[in-house]
Design a protein around this motif. Structure first.
Motif, mmCIF file in Angstrom:
data_model
loop_
_atom_site.group_PDB
_atom_site.id
_atom_site.type_symbol
_atom_site.label_atom_id
_atom_site.label_comp_id
_atom_site.label_asym_id
_atom_site.label_seq_id
_atom_site.Cartn_x
_atom_site.Cartn_y
_atom_site.Cartn_z
ATOM 1 N N GLY A 126 0.751 -1.250 0.000
ATOM 2 C CA GLY A 126 0.000 0.000 0.000
ATOM 3 C C GLY A 126 0.778 1.295 0.000
ATOM 4 O O GLY A 126 0.183 2.371 0.138
ATOM 5 N N TRP A 127 2.095 1.220 -0.193
ATOM 6 C CA TRP A 127 2.867 2.476 -0.245
ATOM 7 C C TRP A 127 2.620 3.204 -1.570
ATOM 8 O O TRP A 127 2.527 4.420 -1.595
ATOM 9 N N THR A 128 2.532 2.447 -2.669
ATOM 10 C CA THR A 128 2.291 3.049 -3.982
ATOM 11 C C THR A 128 0.974 2.521 -4.556
ATOM 12 O O THR A 128 0.477 1.460 -4.164
ATOM 13 N N ASP A 129 0.413 3.249 -5.526
ATOM 14 C CA ASP A 129 -0.840 2.847 -6.158
ATOM 15 C C ASP A 129 -0.571 2.161 -7.497
ATOM 16 O O ASP A 129 0.582 2.013 -7.920
ATOM 17 N N ASP A 130 -1.649 1.732 -8.175
ATOM 18 C CA ASP A 130 -1.503 1.034 -9.449
ATOM 19 C C ASP A 130 -0.753 1.874 -10.470
ATOM 20 O O ASP A 130 0.103 1.363 -11.214
ATOM 21 N N LYS A 131 -1.064 3.159 -10.537
ATOM 22 C CA LYS A 131 -0.436 4.033 -11.525
ATOM 23 C C LYS A 131 1.077 4.067 -11.346
ATOM 24 O O LYS A 131 1.837 3.952 -12.311
ATOM 25 N N SER A 132 1.529 4.219 -10.110
ATOM 26 C CA SER A 132 2.964 4.259 -9.837
ATOM 27 C C SER A 132 3.622 2.922 -10.168
ATOM 28 O O SER A 132 4.726 2.869 -10.717
ATOM 29 N N TYR A 133 2.928 1.840 -9.829
ATOM 30 C CA TYR A 133 3.465 0.507 -10.100
ATOM 31 C C TYR A 133 3.562 0.259 -11.601
ATOM 32 O O TYR A 133 4.564 -0.261 -12.092
ATOM 33 N N PHE A 134 2.546 0.652 -12.335
ATOM 34 C CA PHE A 134 2.587 0.510 -13.793
ATOM 35 C C PHE A 134 3.738 1.317 -14.386
ATOM 36 O O PHE A 134 4.365 0.909 -15.371
ATOM 37 N N THR A 135 4.022 2.464 -13.784
ATOM 38 C CA THR A 135 5.147 3.284 -14.257
ATOM 39 C C THR A 135 6.470 2.547 -14.050
ATOM 40 O O THR A 135 7.384 2.636 -14.875
ATOM 41 N N SER A 136 6.593 1.800 -12.951
ATOM 42 C CA SER A 136 7.797 0.994 -12.734
ATOM 43 C C SER A 136 7.948 -0.053 -13.828
ATOM 44 O O SER A 136 9.050 -0.313 -14.318
ATOM 45 N N VAL A 137 6.834 -0.667 -14.218
ATOM 46 C CA VAL A 137 6.862 -1.658 -15.299
ATOM 47 C C VAL A 137 7.371 -1.021 -16.580
ATOM 48 O O VAL A 137 8.317 -1.515 -17.218
ATOM 49 N N THR A 138 6.748 0.075 -16.993
ATOM 50 C CA THR A 138 7.081 0.679 -18.285
ATOM 51 C C THR A 138 8.450 1.351 -18.278
ATOM 52 O O THR A 138 9.101 1.418 -19.316
ATOM 53 N N SER A 139 8.900 1.810 -17.121
ATOM 54 C CA SER A 139 10.242 2.384 -17.043
ATOM 55 C C SER A 139 11.293 1.329 -17.361
ATOM 56 O O SER A 139 12.252 1.575 -18.122
ATOM 57 N N ASN A 140 11.135 0.131 -16.808
ATOM 58 C CA ASN A 140 12.058 -0.957 -17.115
ATOM 59 C C ASN A 140 11.918 -1.410 -18.564
ATOM 60 O O ASN A 140 12.911 -1.720 -19.231
ATOM 61 N N LEU A 141 10.696 -1.430 -19.066
ATOM 62 C CA LEU A 141 10.468 -1.826 -20.451
ATOM 63 C C LEU A 141 11.143 -0.858 -21.415
ATOM 64 O O LEU A 141 11.779 -1.270 -22.395
ATOM 65 N N GLN A 142 11.035 0.438 -21.143
ATOM 66 C CA GLN A 142 11.674 1.427 -22.006
ATOM 67 C C GLN A 142 13.191 1.298 -21.975
ATOM 68 O O GLN A 142 13.852 1.387 -23.018
ATOM 69 N N SER A 143 13.753 1.072 -20.803
ATOM 70 C CA SER A 143 15.208 0.917 -20.698
ATOM 71 C C SER A 143 15.696 -0.267 -21.526
ATOM 72 O O SER A 143 16.740 -0.193 -22.177
ATOM 73 N N VAL A 144 14.926 -1.359 -21.507
ATOM 74 C CA VAL A 144 15.313 -2.553 -22.252
ATOM 75 C C VAL A 144 15.129 -2.363 -23.744
ATOM 76 O O VAL A 144 16.029 -2.643 -24.550
ATOM 77 N N ARG A 145 13.983 -1.864 -24.162
ATOM 78 C CA ARG A 145 13.685 -1.774 -25.597
ATOM 79 C C ARG A 145 14.487 -0.685 -26.300
ATOM 80 O O ARG A 145 14.626 -0.725 -27.518
ATOM 81 N N ARG A 146 14.998 0.270 -25.563
ATOM 82 C CA ARG A 146 15.835 1.303 -26.179
ATOM 83 C C ARG A 146 17.295 0.874 -26.299
ATOM 84 O O ARG A 146 18.106 1.587 -26.883
ATOM 85 N N ASN A 147 17.614 -0.287 -25.761
ATOM 86 C CA ASN A 147 18.981 -0.785 -25.814
ATOM 87 C C ASN A 147 19.176 -1.579 -27.100
ATOM 88 O O ASN A 147 18.365 -2.435 -27.446
#
Length: 391
Positions: A126-147
């Protein structure tokens, strides 16, 4: 300690440390593997960012004075290392033969899945909400796909071949592509995959806790194939595991998300392009320029060492604190607003002004699909469920 130690909201920091400690200890059954734990902080002035180094019952963290969301994620990452890395580890990572460089394919689990759980448990408790968690997902996805190595270097390979990176000097990030980002995404895919295979009865938690049961009590660690063995034993697909971990490819990411009623939406955005990238990280005490384009062409050279950014010195920072400081400084760049660098080129110290320009790039968002079936919704709901810390 640190130049900004008096600018930290100590109550906010104390609250974050307690939350992380309580949540992750609860995850592992309610009993922490220490009598006393110490958080050491080296504070620099910035709204967010951090980098740390774990120890058996403490951690050393370079911390931004603002203690923002990324900083709290680092607290969660380093505390999770009490289990993953310091106690749950592959056999090659201790006890060490100091005459030989250890080799393991498990760094994606020990670092990347640690990072996955850092984000996941902050959300689950309960520290973060769905929106923040989804941002963690896409942040890692962007780092990988831009490599440029995405799809060419596998998850296991990024770990096994890490000693070959940086022209044979090695690093603490991965061979050609980060095992942190790859491991984060692999953890997500394996988690959603086993939830689907077992109709929600099993999750990645079962594998992590099985490894803890195997490694606790100062055991010599796990064998390289034990992660897969546990995954399959709990009902996960060995075919999916091998596709995601053992072979280069797309990590089955979109496919597994679809089966959980989720999808990645690609958009385009403009951003402030600073014209250079830099290398740094754990174990390094200096950051050097490793690519130059656009606004920085003719101003910076490859291997220039960054001594300061906008008057803030990099001197004396640990590798992780250095990375956090530079990430914050460059992330907040504004088109047309100068960035002033002091760099060392050979034996010469130089002042360089770079003026960011407007660039364009793909950005991702994670969304639920309107056409998801009840079974797919159930997988996503289980993954995103929130619980309370046991008292």
């Amino acid at each position: 300690r640190g130049v900004a130690r008096d600018k930290v909201d100590r109550e906010k920091l104390r609250k974050a440390c307690k939350f992380v400690s309580d949540a992750e200890t609860d995850f592992f059954g309610g009993r922490a593997p220490y009598n006393k734990y110490v958080w050491h902080f080296d504070v620099f002035e910035a709204p967010d960012g951090a980098g740390g180094l774990e120890h058996l019952s403490s951690t050393q963290i370079g911390l931004s004075s603002g203690v923002g969301p990324r900083a709290v994620s680092v607290l969660a990452h380093e505390f999770f290392h009490l289990w993953n890395v310091k106690r749950i580890r592959s056999k090659s990572l201790g006890p060490f033969d100091y005459t030989q460089l250890p080799t393991t394919g498990a760094l994606w689990w020990l670092e990347g899945v640690t990072d996955y759980y850092a984000s996941t448990l902050l959300h689950r408790y309960g520290w973060t909400d769905d929106k923040s968690y989804f941002t963690s997902v896409t942040s890692n996805l962007q780092s990988v796909r831009r490599n440029e190595a995405y799809g060419k270097v596998g998850v296991d390979e990024s770990s096994v071949r890490v000693a070959e990176s940086s022209a044979g000097r090695g690093n603490s990030n991965g061979y050609r592509i980060s095992y942190y980002n790859l491991g984060w995404l692999a953890g997500l895919v394996l988690d959603l995959g086993i939830r689907e295979e077992t109709s929600g009865k099993r999750t990645l938690d079962d594998i992590e806790l099985a490894l803890w049961a195997q490694c606790r009590g100062n055991s010599p660690g796990f064998n390289e194939g034990d992660i897969r063995r546990h995954y399959v034993a709990f009902g996960g697909s060995g075919e999916l595991y091998d596709r995601v971990i053992a072979r280069p490819g797309d990590l089955a990411f979109d496919e597994v998300l679809t089966r959980a009623g989720l999808k990645v939406v690609t958009n385009h955005e403009t951003f402030s392009d600073i014209g250079f990238t830099w290398s740094g990280g754990p174990g390094q005490t200096a950051a050097s320029i490793n690519s130059v384009h656009g606004a920085a062409e003719g101003k910076l050279n490859l291997k220039d060492v960054i001594l300061s950014v906008d008057g803030v010195s990099t001197e004396g920072l640990s590798g992780r604190a250095l990375t956090a400081m530079l990430t914050t400084a460059t992330k907040d760049a504004v088109v047309g607003k100068s960035i002033h660098l002091t760099v060392k080129r050979g034996t010469e110290t130089m002042e360089v002004e770079v003026i960011p320009t407007a660039g364009s790039r793909d950005v991702f968002t994670l969304e639920r699909t309107a056409e998801a079936t009840d079974a797919q919704k159930e997988i996503a709901n289980g993954w995103l469920s929130v619980k309370k810390i046991r008292e």
